[in-house]
Scaffold this motif. Sequence first.
Motif, PDB file in Angstrom:
ATOM      1  N   LEU A 121       0.831  -1.324  -0.062  1.00  0.00           N
ATOM      2  CA  LEU A 121      -0.198  -0.032   0.079  1.00  0.00           C
ATOM      3  C   LEU A 121       0.846   1.291   0.016  1.00  0.00           C
ATOM      4  O   LEU A 121       0.700   2.317  -0.621  1.00  0.00           O
ATOM      5  N   TRP A 122       1.842   1.096   0.881  1.00  0.00           N
ATOM      6  CA  TRP A 122       2.813   2.197   0.796  1.00  0.00           C
ATOM      7  C   TRP A 122       3.499   2.353  -0.606  1.00  0.00           C
ATOM      8  O   TRP A 122       3.556   3.568  -0.936  1.00  0.00           O
ATOM      9  N   ALA A 123       3.877   1.507  -1.228  1.00  0.00           N
ATOM     10  CA  ALA A 123       4.659   1.579  -2.452  1.00  0.00           C
ATOM     11  C   ALA A 123       3.797   2.185  -3.597  1.00  0.00           C
ATOM     12  O   ALA A 123       4.034   2.905  -4.506  1.00  0.00           O
ATOM     13  N   ASP A 124       2.364   1.864  -3.347  1.00  0.00           N
ATOM     14  CA  ASP A 124       1.423   2.491  -4.299  1.00  0.00           C
ATOM     15  C   ASP A 124       1.236   3.916  -4.113  1.00  0.00           C
ATOM     16  O   ASP A 124       1.210   4.786  -5.110  1.00  0.00           O
ATOM     17  N   LEU A 125       1.029   4.213  -2.879  1.00  0.00           N
ATOM     18  CA  LEU A 125       0.828   5.712  -2.469  1.00  0.00           C
ATOM     19  C   LEU A 125       1.996   6.718  -2.907  1.00  0.00           C
ATOM     20  O   LEU A 125       1.748   7.909  -3.208  1.00  0.00           O
ATOM     21  N   ILE A 126       3.345   6.281  -2.827  1.00  0.00           N
ATOM     22  CA  ILE A 126       4.479   7.135  -2.936  1.00  0.00           C
ATOM     23  C   ILE A 126       4.958   7.131  -4.433  1.00  0.00           C
ATOM     24  O   ILE A 126       5.721   7.959  -4.779  1.00  0.00           O
ATOM     25  N   ALA A 127       4.359   6.148  -5.370  1.00  0.00           N
ATOM     26  CA  ALA A 127       4.500   6.184  -6.729  1.00  0.00           C
ATOM     27  C   ALA A 127       4.249   7.633  -7.468  1.00  0.00           C
ATOM     28  O   ALA A 127       3.065   8.221  -6.716  1.00  0.00           O
ATOM     29  N   PRO A 128       4.638   7.896  -8.521  1.00  0.00           N
ATOM     30  CA  PRO A 128       4.351   9.232  -9.196  1.00  0.00           C
ATOM     31  C   PRO A 128       2.974   8.769  -9.770  1.00  0.00           C
ATOM     32  O   PRO A 128       2.344   7.963 -10.035  1.00  0.00           O
ATOM     33  N   GLU A 129       2.319  10.089  -9.673  1.00  0.00           N
ATOM     34  CA  GLU A 129       0.859   9.894  -9.795  1.00  0.00           C
ATOM     35  C   GLU A 129       0.595   9.447 -11.539  1.00  0.00           C
ATOM     36  O   GLU A 129      -0.291   8.939 -11.446  1.00  0.00           O
ATOM     37  N   SER A 130       1.488  10.004 -12.159  1.00  0.00           N
ATOM     38  CA  SER A 130       1.324   9.273 -13.705  1.00  0.00           C
ATOM     39  C   SER A 130       1.354   7.960 -13.745  1.00  0.00           C
ATOM     40  O   SER A 130       0.997   7.355 -14.820  1.00  0.00           O
ATOM     41  N   GLU A 131       2.072   7.161 -12.801  1.00  0.00           N
ATOM     42  CA  GLU A 131       2.047   5.911 -12.778  1.00  0.00           C
ATOM     43  C   GLU A 131       1.007   5.138 -12.105  1.00  0.00           C
ATOM     44  O   GLU A 131       1.270   3.632 -12.370  1.00  0.00           O
ATOM     45  N   ARG A 132       0.437   5.811 -11.409  1.00  0.00           N
ATOM     46  CA  ARG A 132      -0.568   5.103 -10.758  1.00  0.00           C
ATOM     47  C   ARG A 132      -1.754   4.649 -11.334  1.00  0.00           C
ATOM     48  O   ARG A 132      -2.344   5.621 -12.212  1.00  0.00           O
ATOM     49  N   LEU A 133      -2.516   3.748 -11.040  1.00  0.00           N
ATOM     50  CA  LEU A 133      -3.799   3.081 -11.766  1.00  0.00           C
ATOM     51  C   LEU A 133      -4.959   3.166 -10.843  1.00  0.00           C
ATOM     52  O   LEU A 133      -6.251   3.374 -11.624  1.00  0.00           O
ATOM     53  N   LEU A 134      -4.659   3.305  -9.687  1.00  0.00           N
ATOM     54  CA  LEU A 134      -5.948   3.398  -8.695  1.00  0.00           C
ATOM     55  C   LEU A 134      -6.388   4.836  -8.552  1.00  0.00           C
ATOM     56  O   LEU A 134      -5.577   5.977  -8.510  1.00  0.00           O
ATOM     57  N   ARG A 135      -7.741   4.969  -8.731  1.00  0.00           N
ATOM     58  CA  ARG A 135      -8.332   6.163  -8.791  1.00  0.00           C
ATOM     59  C   ARG A 135      -9.321   6.574  -7.553  1.00  0.00           C
ATOM     60  O   ARG A 135      -9.864   7.794  -7.492  1.00  0.00           O
ATOM     61  N   ASN A 136      -9.526   5.442  -6.587  1.00  0.00           N
ATOM     62  CA  ASN A 136     -10.378   5.748  -5.547  1.00  0.00           C
ATOM     63  C   ASN A 136      -9.558   6.447  -4.281  1.00  0.00           C
ATOM     64  O   ASN A 136     -10.041   6.519  -3.255  1.00  0.00           O
ATOM     65  N   VAL A 137      -8.240   6.247  -4.443  1.00  0.00           N
ATOM     66  CA  VAL A 137      -7.397   7.007  -3.357  1.00  0.00           C
ATOM     67  C   VAL A 137      -6.175   8.111  -3.915  1.00  0.00           C
ATOM     68  O   VAL A 137      -5.952   7.648  -5.215  1.00  0.00           O
TER      69      VAL A 137
END
Length: 369
Positions: A77-93
């Motif tokens: 969960l931490w790895a997803d949160l700190i990833a660059p926004e351009s690389e993230r796929l989740l939109r509910n957080v």
Amino acid sequence: MIWREENERLNDEGGNGGGVCPGGSMTVRVYVYEMPAKFTYDLLWLFRNTCKETDNLTSNGSPVHRLIEQHSVDYWLWADLIAPESERLLRNVVRVRRQGEADLFYIPFFTTISFFLLERQQCKALYRVYVKNAIWLLPDMDSTGNWYKPGQVYLEKDIILPYVPNVDFCDAKCLLESKSKRTTLWFFCGRLKRNAGGKIRSKLVTLLSGIDGVILEEGSAGEAGKAAAQNGMCKPIFCLSPAGDTPSSARLFDAVVSGCIPVIVSDELEPPFEGIIDYRKMALFVSSSDALQQGWLLSHLGSIAPSQIEENQYYLAKYSKHFLYSSPAQPLGPEDLAWRMYKLELEMFLCPYADLRRVSNLGSSSFNL
């Protein structure tokens, strides 16, 4: 029922399923607390550079590196949160940079890796200062008191997440190809002697050893152990998932991603995402008292109709994506479902005037486990 409502949301193209409060934001806004590097990045580098290269074992014979990996839900969960926004796929957080904008604070406290790689007093101090009263991410509620003190964790506050599987994912093509090869009735590979509720393992071994169609193997450490479990789970129809040292066990999630129908023998189990996933569609629940009756288990499994087995296998293929951690985190993956559970928590605490009947039973079992 809760799972029906939530499954409709899950099946709706992985959508957000509404805001935190009716008419409110569509996303959960999270502020990530900046911990000192020695508790995050430095700790992860220490694990990567030392622990995985050793054969260190815990007191009960489990490899330390594997124990850390299977309990690494907080890392994902931490790895997803700190990833660059351009690389993230989740939109509910979404990660916010100002504390005043946040619905939640996320404290990256890697419980298991800290326990094994930090000095004991340092680990205890970290716990007391940062996370004692927080919402915990747990692979197990452990009502036995084996891991947590009474009252320290409870369903109304904390969130249960699946262990990280130790075997490779068997996708739809793999499941189709392996269907005709599943000629063994039942399989288990893991530690046969455990503490607390896991003592049932040795009792089941006594009952089932030497019976045709039943394979019970002592698990081994390292890549050889993983390969044995991987190979073994591709052949049976059912995989035994008894309690371990705690009510849950990594064997459950290994079975799910392998396409092997879990037979869960754990009276105190609280499954992850209960209320979102209907486990009855993909697994069998057996009480300990029934399982320990001579001949009962084999008779029960033998009486299951082929049509039910096919339905269980269908839902295993459908639900397995909910148990696969990945980077970047995928819609409907465990990270996504974790934030949906957080959203339900927020509704209970932040929306006192909302109609919360659909989450009021979140702390109880909808499936009468």
